[in-house]
Design an enzyme around this catalytic site. Sequence first.
Site, PDB file in Angstrom:
ATOM      1  N   HIS A   1       0.822  -1.215   0.000  1.00 45.10           N
ATOM      2  CA  HIS A   1       0.000   0.000   0.000  1.00 45.10           C
ATOM      3  C   HIS A   1       0.858   1.269   0.000  1.00 45.10           C
ATOM      4  O   HIS A   1       0.373   2.337  -0.314  1.00 45.10           O
ATOM      5  CB  HIS A   1      -1.047  -0.012   1.115  1.00 45.10           C
ATOM      6  CG  HIS A   1      -0.573   0.350   2.485  1.00 45.10           C
ATOM      7  ND1 HIS A   1      -0.276  -0.589   3.452  1.00 45.10           N
ATOM      8  CD2 HIS A   1      -0.368   1.548   3.069  1.00 45.10           C
ATOM      9  CE1 HIS A   1       0.080   0.025   4.564  1.00 45.10           C
ATOM     10  NE2 HIS A   1       0.034   1.324   4.368  1.00 45.10           N
TER      11      HIS A   1
ATOM     12  N   SER B   1       3.913   2.193   8.547  1.00 51.64           N
ATOM     13  CA  SER B   1       3.716   1.241   7.471  1.00 51.64           C
ATOM     14  C   SER B   1       5.031   0.997   6.763  1.00 51.64           C
ATOM     15  O   SER B   1       5.721   1.943   6.386  1.00 51.64           O
ATOM     16  CB  SER B   1       2.720   1.780   6.457  1.00 51.64           C
ATOM     17  OG  SER B   1       1.443   1.448   6.851  1.00 51.64           O
TER      18      SER B   1
ATOM     19  N   ASP C   1       1.030  -7.621   2.320  1.00 48.43           N
ATOM     20  CA  ASP C   1       1.194  -6.191   2.056  1.00 48.43           C
ATOM     21  C   ASP C   1       2.675  -5.789   1.940  1.00 48.43           C
ATOM     22  O   ASP C   1       3.219  -5.129   2.820  1.00 48.43           O
ATOM     23  CB  ASP C   1       0.502  -5.401   3.179  1.00 48.43           C
ATOM     24  CG  ASP C   1       0.230  -3.960   2.796  1.00 48.43           C
ATOM     25  OD1 ASP C   1       0.795  -3.499   1.789  1.00 48.43           O
ATOM     26  OD2 ASP C   1      -0.541  -3.304   3.508  1.00 48.43           O
TER      27      ASP C   1
HETATM   28  N1  ARG Z   1      -4.672   0.732   7.350  1.00 44.54           N
HETATM   29  C1  ARG Z   1      -3.373   0.688   6.792  1.00 44.54           C
HETATM   30  C2  ARG Z   1      -2.687   2.038   6.990  1.00 44.54           C
HETATM   31  O1  ARG Z   1      -3.148   2.873   7.654  1.00 44.54           O
HETATM   32  C3  ARG Z   1      -3.376   0.222   5.384  1.00 44.54           C
HETATM   33  C4  ARG Z   1      -4.032   1.108   4.384  1.00 44.54           C
HETATM   34  C5  ARG Z   1      -4.006   0.644   2.968  1.00 44.54           C
HETATM   35  N2  ARG Z   1      -4.925  -0.428   2.667  1.00 44.54           N
HETATM   36  C6  ARG Z   1      -6.223  -0.255   2.304  1.00 44.54           C
HETATM   37  N3  ARG Z   1      -6.966  -1.309   2.101  1.00 44.54           N
HETATM   38  N4  ARG Z   1      -6.770   0.929   2.134  1.00 44.54           N
HETATM   39  O2  ARG Z   1      -2.146   2.707   6.216  1.00 44.54           O
HETATM   40  N1  GLU Z   2      -1.177   1.393   7.607  1.00 40.43           N
HETATM   41  C1  GLU Z   2      -0.573   2.437   8.379  1.00 40.43           C
HETATM   42  C2  GLU Z   2       0.409   3.283   7.565  1.00 40.43           C
HETATM   43  O1  GLU Z   2       0.269   3.455   6.391  1.00 40.43           O
HETATM   44  C3  GLU Z   2       0.072   1.837   9.556  1.00 40.43           C
HETATM   45  C4  GLU Z   2      -0.957   1.439  10.458  1.00 40.43           C
HETATM   46  C5  GLU Z   2      -1.096   2.372  11.601  1.00 40.43           C
HETATM   47  O2  GLU Z   2      -1.658   3.467  11.472  1.00 40.43           O
HETATM   48  O3  GLU Z   2      -0.607   1.956  12.641  1.00 40.43           O
HETATM   49  O4  GLU Z   2       1.304   3.883   8.092  1.00 40.43           O
END
Ligand code: ARG
Ligand code: GLU
Length: 719
Positions: free
Chosen positions: A85, A655, A221
Amino acid sequence: MKKLISLLLVKIIFLGVLFADEGMWIPILLEKYNIADMQKKGFRLTAEDIYSINEASMKDAIVIFGGGCTGELISPEGLLITNHHCGYGQIQKHSSIENDYLTNGFWAMSRDEELSNPGLKVVFLVSMKDVTEEVLKDLNSEMTESDRNQTIQKNIDAIKKESIKDTHYEARVESFYNGNQYFLFINEVFTDVRLVGAPPSAIGKFGGDTDNWMWPRHTGDFSLFRIYSDKDGKPANYSKENIPLKSKKYFPISTKGVEKGDFTMVFGYPGTTQQYLPSFAVEQILYETDPARVMIRDKKLNVMNEAMNSDPLIRIQYSAKAAGVANGWKKWIGEMRGLKRLDAVNRKKEFEKEFTKWLDTDVELQKNYGKLLPEYQEIYTGILPYNKANIYINEAGLGADAVVFALRLRSLETAGTISDDLLEDLKNETLARAKVHFKDYNEATDRRIFAEMMKFYFEDMEPEYYPSYFNQFEKITKNSNDRYKTFADYVYDNSNLVNEEKFDKFMQKFSSKSVKTLKNDPVYSIMTDMVSAYQTKVYPALNGYYSRLDSLDRIYMKAQMQFQDEKVFYPDANFTLRITYGQVDGYNPADGIEYLYYTTLEGIMEKDNPEIYDYDVPVKLKELYETKDYGSYADKDGKIRVAFIGTNHTSGGNSGSPVVNANGELVGVNFDRNWEGTMSDIMYDPDMCRNISIDIRYALFIIDKFAGAGHLLKEMEIR
Ligand code: ARG
Ligand code: GLU
């Protein structure tokens, strides 16, 4: 005496608030605050192994990847791993219907197949140091806040300039503990960063937005990039002559996996946390800010998802945008739930009650800090309408792509005042930008989004923020039974900015005389009015409140540290390099449920559903599963582990961060948090907060067995 006892108790109770594993620590202060604790918990290396001034250390293998992620080197030849991502934007930009790397994945089978990514940067930390004294010199207590800021800025500029004199480095000075401490960061920035490999979204984004922020999770991921330098190892823009970076340091990879209770550490760039807010602020986030943003994004996502499901081209065009919108949306929903479950507002209020009692014990304290909480209350009450307007203008007003596009056309207004040559350049530049914009744009979808967004804007906002175009709303929509749709159709039908043909035609003929047409364009005019409402009615007020808050936050932070003087405080995340450590562990999300600390390939097969985009397991992966062709990547029990969780206190920006075991070997790549734990940016709960990592063996398995890109493993150090 009674007072003393209760105070002592409070100190003990709130001291306990800093739970085991909570905290994002500063790499150069590990020796002082953390390393003993880390070693007690199993870590076998030293603080010097993590951050050293003289030797190559772990920090030399870590980068800021792009605008908001972390990445780490995993080979001597500049090979870097981060999240799928995080590389998504790049993978998406290289994708088209013919070469759909989002759907099919991408693997460079040789170095010359690696794809360059203009605009993508990685940033290494060369060194950091405490510069508090220099930043805060020449200040005095008589100064106004703005004089104070000016002096600080002047000092910071001087420090930065001096620190990188005669080097190719960049400097950053950041405030810690809300302006009570300052650190200087010297960075080295590389701009030739090429895409090496990415699994198909059906692996890299498996579970999509449905599983996002959730555990149990089965997302692979990760993506691979390579940093290139010039022949001397220095940063250089893309050139065929560039060579793979000779890594100063890279992570060895462990294929031993992790078990419950194992020590883990996450080393990366958490973006923003707000651990030391007063109750009033938490209340506003919980009952105003989060709900408004969630409500608006809810609508936007409905339209996007419907459109993406109806057409594969729209899916390509909107997947990155939708993922971005959905990510915040879902996080805030989790955050609200978590804050409610923790009873965060009342806990803060309790704390403030005790804090106030403490102030009452001493005239000096009362004098220094007595006005803090009342002033906070006044500010958070006053800021409320501006906070709302800010959210509505940003989320709804600028919610449709056409409006954002219009915003970026404002330089065209200079057409009458610049030379013909400059105008020609400007037109070409604009056309080039438009091409990028329209590649990922669908007019019908944008119209629908615009209609929904204007509905919010019109119905929920005070008329003083309305664009003048809304005056025509009655007239335009008189006989309609879907008035916002009719309004949107009218606006888009009469705008030159809403599709590529119309816009190209408009630009080809663009001259100083066209400025008037531009200004009268409905989309443009709506944008202009909203932006000016923001600039004249919202920003000045917000800014005034924010600068008062800056000063209160600084003083309140200091006061809290004085109140709880035995506690070691960690500074809020500010997108600087931090260490967080904890252990591998599951959790109980709700009564009667217990979550295991890892997931396996079996779970991917359980979720398999070719009907649902997010769960459509690739055939090749199913074959590998059927034949159990796992190579050496399976766990002792013969299963492929996909992801695991731990108690490391992470945040957005972490991330792609390396997840390291007690020996400093890479065991995972961080990519998310659990939904029950997303309030950890504001309040951490050791029972509920978990970081989610991909098991590095799953990444190796995908690279080797699924993609047939085993040549990449040869340059890694796999233990
Ligand atoms: N929640 C994760 C972060 O904050 C992954 C985000 C990307 N994935 C998604 N399905 N939108 O960045
Ligand atoms: N998916 C998040 C990012 O892009 C990390 C997850 C979080 O917020 O801890 O940094």
